[in-house]
Design an enzyme around this catalytic site. Structure first.
Site, PDB file in Angstrom:
ATOM      1  N   GLY A 104       1.104  -2.262   4.278  1.00 13.64           N
ATOM      2  CA  GLY A 104       1.659  -0.921   4.175  1.00 13.64           C
ATOM      3  C   GLY A 104       2.861  -0.754   5.063  1.00 13.64           C
ATOM      4  O   GLY A 104       4.008  -0.854   4.634  1.00 13.64           O
ATOM      5  N   SER A 105       2.609  -0.484   6.343  1.00 13.57           N
ATOM      6  CA  SER A 105       3.686  -0.218   7.292  1.00 13.57           C
ATOM      7  C   SER A 105       4.698  -1.348   7.343  1.00 13.57           C
ATOM      8  O   SER A 105       5.917  -1.123   7.255  1.00 13.57           O
ATOM      9  CB  SER A 105       3.103   0.015   8.691  1.00 13.57           C
ATOM     10  OG  SER A 105       2.152   1.047   8.690  1.00 13.57           O
ATOM     11  N   HIS A 127      -8.287   1.457  -4.140  1.00 17.33           N
ATOM     12  CA  HIS A 127      -9.250   1.189  -3.067  1.00 17.33           C
ATOM     13  C   HIS A 127      -9.935   2.504  -2.714  1.00 17.33           C
ATOM     14  O   HIS A 127      -9.343   3.381  -2.090  1.00 17.33           O
ATOM     15  CB  HIS A 127      -8.495   0.600  -1.872  1.00 17.33           C
ATOM     16  CG  HIS A 127      -9.317   0.391  -0.653  1.00 17.33           C
ATOM     17  ND1 HIS A 127      -8.770   0.205   0.603  1.00 17.33           N
ATOM     18  CD2 HIS A 127     -10.669   0.337  -0.458  1.00 17.33           C
ATOM     19  CE1 HIS A 127      -9.727   0.044   1.491  1.00 17.33           C
ATOM     20  NE2 HIS A 127     -10.890   0.130   0.879  1.00 17.33           N
ATOM     21  N   SER A 181       0.830  -1.206   0.000  1.00 16.25           N
ATOM     22  CA  SER A 181       0.000   0.000   0.000  1.00 16.25           C
ATOM     23  C   SER A 181       0.860   1.250   0.000  1.00 16.25           C
ATOM     24  O   SER A 181       1.699   1.451   0.890  1.00 16.25           O
ATOM     25  CB  SER A 181      -0.905   0.010   1.233  1.00 16.25           C
ATOM     26  OG  SER A 181      -1.563   1.259   1.334  1.00 16.25           O
ATOM     27  N   HIS A 198      -1.277  -1.193  -4.245  1.00 18.37           N
ATOM     28  CA  HIS A 198      -2.529  -0.866  -3.586  1.00 18.37           C
ATOM     29  C   HIS A 198      -2.555   0.641  -3.320  1.00 18.37           C
ATOM     30  O   HIS A 198      -1.658   1.183  -2.663  1.00 18.37           O
ATOM     31  CB  HIS A 198      -2.659  -1.636  -2.272  1.00 18.37           C
ATOM     32  CG  HIS A 198      -4.000  -1.542  -1.637  1.00 18.37           C
ATOM     33  ND1 HIS A 198      -5.054  -2.355  -1.997  1.00 18.37           N
ATOM     34  CD2 HIS A 198      -4.480  -0.715  -0.669  1.00 18.37           C
ATOM     35  CE1 HIS A 198      -6.116  -2.050  -1.273  1.00 18.37           C
ATOM     36  NE2 HIS A 198      -5.789  -1.048  -0.470  1.00 18.37           N
ATOM     37  N   MET A 254     -11.480  -5.888   5.024  1.00 19.39           N
ATOM     38  CA  MET A 254     -10.740  -4.991   5.904  1.00 19.39           C
ATOM     39  C   MET A 254     -10.582  -5.674   7.261  1.00 19.39           C
ATOM     40  O   MET A 254     -11.578  -5.989   7.929  1.00 19.39           O
ATOM     41  CB  MET A 254     -11.478  -3.663   6.064  1.00 19.39           C
ATOM     42  CG  MET A 254     -11.563  -2.823   4.787  1.00 19.39           C
ATOM     43  SD  MET A 254      -9.945  -2.361   4.128  1.00 19.39           S
ATOM     44  CE  MET A 254      -9.246  -1.446   5.510  1.00 19.39           C
ATOM     45  N   GLY A 296      -3.080  -4.634   9.297  1.00 16.50           N
ATOM     46  CA  GLY A 296      -2.436  -5.335  10.393  1.00 16.50           C
ATOM     47  C   GLY A 296      -1.711  -6.598  10.003  1.00 16.50           C
ATOM     48  O   GLY A 296      -1.466  -7.457  10.860  1.00 16.50           O
ATOM     49  N   ASP A 333      -4.755   3.655  -1.776  1.00 17.18           N
ATOM     50  CA  ASP A 333      -5.877   4.008  -0.913  1.00 17.18           C
ATOM     51  C   ASP A 333      -6.313   5.443  -1.170  1.00 17.18           C
ATOM     52  O   ASP A 333      -5.555   6.388  -0.911  1.00 17.18           O
ATOM     53  CB  ASP A 333      -5.476   3.861   0.560  1.00 17.18           C
ATOM     54  CG  ASP A 333      -5.284   2.408   0.957  1.00 17.18           C
ATOM     55  OD1 ASP A 333      -6.256   1.644   0.843  1.00 17.18           O
ATOM     56  OD2 ASP A 333      -4.173   2.049   1.375  1.00 17.18           O
ATOM     57  N   MET A 375      -8.863   8.326  -0.076  1.00 22.50           N
ATOM     58  CA  MET A 375      -9.718   8.706   1.057  1.00 22.50           C
ATOM     59  C   MET A 375     -10.271  10.108   0.823  1.00 22.50           C
ATOM     60  O   MET A 375      -9.529  11.006   0.414  1.00 22.50           O
ATOM     61  CB  MET A 375      -8.918   8.686   2.358  1.00 22.50           C
ATOM     62  CG  MET A 375      -8.230   7.374   2.636  1.00 22.50           C
ATOM     63  SD  MET A 375      -7.273   7.467   4.168  1.00 22.50           S
ATOM     64  CE  MET A 375      -6.456   5.882   4.149  1.00 22.50           C
ATOM     65  N   ASP A 379      -6.648  -6.596   4.072  1.00 22.46           N
ATOM     66  CA  ASP A 379      -5.988  -5.303   4.252  1.00 22.46           C
ATOM     67  C   ASP A 379      -6.067  -4.868   5.703  1.00 22.46           C
ATOM     68  O   ASP A 379      -7.152  -4.631   6.230  1.00 22.46           O
ATOM     69  CB  ASP A 379      -6.680  -4.260   3.363  1.00 22.46           C
ATOM     70  CG  ASP A 379      -6.016  -2.892   3.414  1.00 22.46           C
ATOM     71  OD1 ASP A 379      -5.010  -2.736   4.124  1.00 22.46           O
ATOM     72  OD2 ASP A 379      -6.518  -1.980   2.731  1.00 22.46           O
ATOM     73  N   MET A 423     -12.067   4.616  -0.630  1.00 22.38           N
ATOM     74  CA  MET A 423     -12.715   4.847   0.660  1.00 22.38           C
ATOM     75  C   MET A 423     -13.413   6.198   0.580  1.00 22.38           C
ATOM     76  O   MET A 423     -13.018   7.180   1.208  1.00 22.38           O
ATOM     77  CB  MET A 423     -11.678   4.799   1.788  1.00 22.38           C
ATOM     78  CG  MET A 423     -11.225   3.393   2.107  1.00 22.38           C
ATOM     79  SD  MET A 423      -9.951   3.322   3.399  1.00 22.38           S
ATOM     80  CE  MET A 423      -8.491   3.419   2.372  1.00 22.38           C
TER      81      MET A 423
END
Length: 209
Positions: A199-200, A68, A10, A35, A139, A179, A37, A39, A177, A70
Site C-alpha cells: 500500500g504505502s 480482503h 492496496s 487489493h 498478514m 510492511g 481492504d 474493514m 500483506d 476484515m
C-alpha cells in the site's frame, strides 16, 4: 531468490477522492491485482469502504479485484461482495466459525477463495482447508492500519506454506500483506511469496518493482 512475485497494490493507501486515477497507476506500474481492504469497525477498529464503492470502481479496470474482508461473520456478506464485482474473496479464519461454509459460498458464486491469517495465527489453523483454497494471505502486520513494520516471524508461515504447496502440489497462491518495502521485499520473496500486497510503499513510489 524466488522468481518475481505478482504485485497487488492496496487501495487503502490510495487517494480516496480519486480512485479512478489510483487504478490507472496500478495498471501502469505492474499491478496484477487490485487489493481492496474492507474493514467493518469490529474485527478491526477502522471502517474503510464496502460494496457500493467496489461496484462503482469495477468498470474502471479489467484487473482482478482481490477483496480482503476484515469483517466479523464474513459468511453473511460474501454474496453481496460477489455481486459487487470481486474476483477473489479473502476472509479471516479468526473471524468465523464457518470457514468451510464461506469457501462453499465463494466457489458456488464462481469466485476464487482466500483465507487470511493474522500474525499470531498458525498455519495449522487452516491446514485441512488448503486443498480448497485459491489464495492464502499471510498478514505480516496486525490488520487494520497501513504503514506498519513487517513482523519478522510471520515469514516462517510463508516458508511453511511454500513447503506444503510444493509437497502436496496444491495450487494456492501465497500472498503477503504488510510492511513490504525496499528493505523487506527481498526477504519476503525469498520466503516463497507468490503475491506481494503493498500500500504505502507502492503509492509513495518506494517499492522497487
Amino acid at each position: 531468490m524466488k522468481k518475481k512475485a505478482l504485485l497487488s497494490p492496496s487501495l487503502l493507501s490510495a487517494d480516496f477522492a480519486d480512485l479512478r486515477s489510483a487504478l490507472k497507476t496500478i495498471e501502469t506500474h505492474g499491478g496484477s491485482f487490485v487489493h481492496i481492504d474492507v474493514m467493518d469497525g469490529h474485527f478491526v477498529p477502522p471502517i474503510s469502504y464496502g460494496q457500493p464503492v467496489i461496484s462503482s470502481i469495477r468498470p474502471c479496470t479489467a484487473l482482478p479485484f482481490d477483496v480482503h474482508l476484515m469483517v466479523e461473520r464474513p459468511e453473511q456478506c460474501i454474496p453481496s461482495f460477489i455481486d459487487a464485482g470481486a474476483d477473489y474473496i479473502t476472509f479471516h479464519i479468526e473471524a468465523t466459525s464457518h470457514a468451510d461454509r464461506c469457501l462453499h459460498i465463494i466457489h458456488e458464486g464462481g469466485k476464487k477463495a482466500g483465507i487470511a491469517l493474522c500474525p499470531a495465527t498458525p498455519v495449522g489453523a487452516i491446514e485441512e482447508l488448503l486443498p480448497y483454497i485459491n489464495l492464502v494471505l499471510v498478514m505480516t502486520v496486525n490488520p487494520g492500519w497501513g504503514g506498519q513494520k513487517l513482523i519478522p516471524y510471520t515469514l516462517e508461515k510463508v516458508r511453511r506454506l511454500a513447503e506444503i504447496q510444493k509437497e502436496k502440489g496444491f495450487p494456492y497462491l501465497i500472498s503477503v500483506d504488510g510492511g513490504v518495502n525496499a528493505s523487506t521485499v527481498s526477504s519476503v520473496l525469498e520466503a516463497g511469496t507468490d503475491v506481494v500486497v503493498s500500500g504505502s510503499a507502492f503509492f509513495e513510489g518506494k517499492l522497487p518493482w
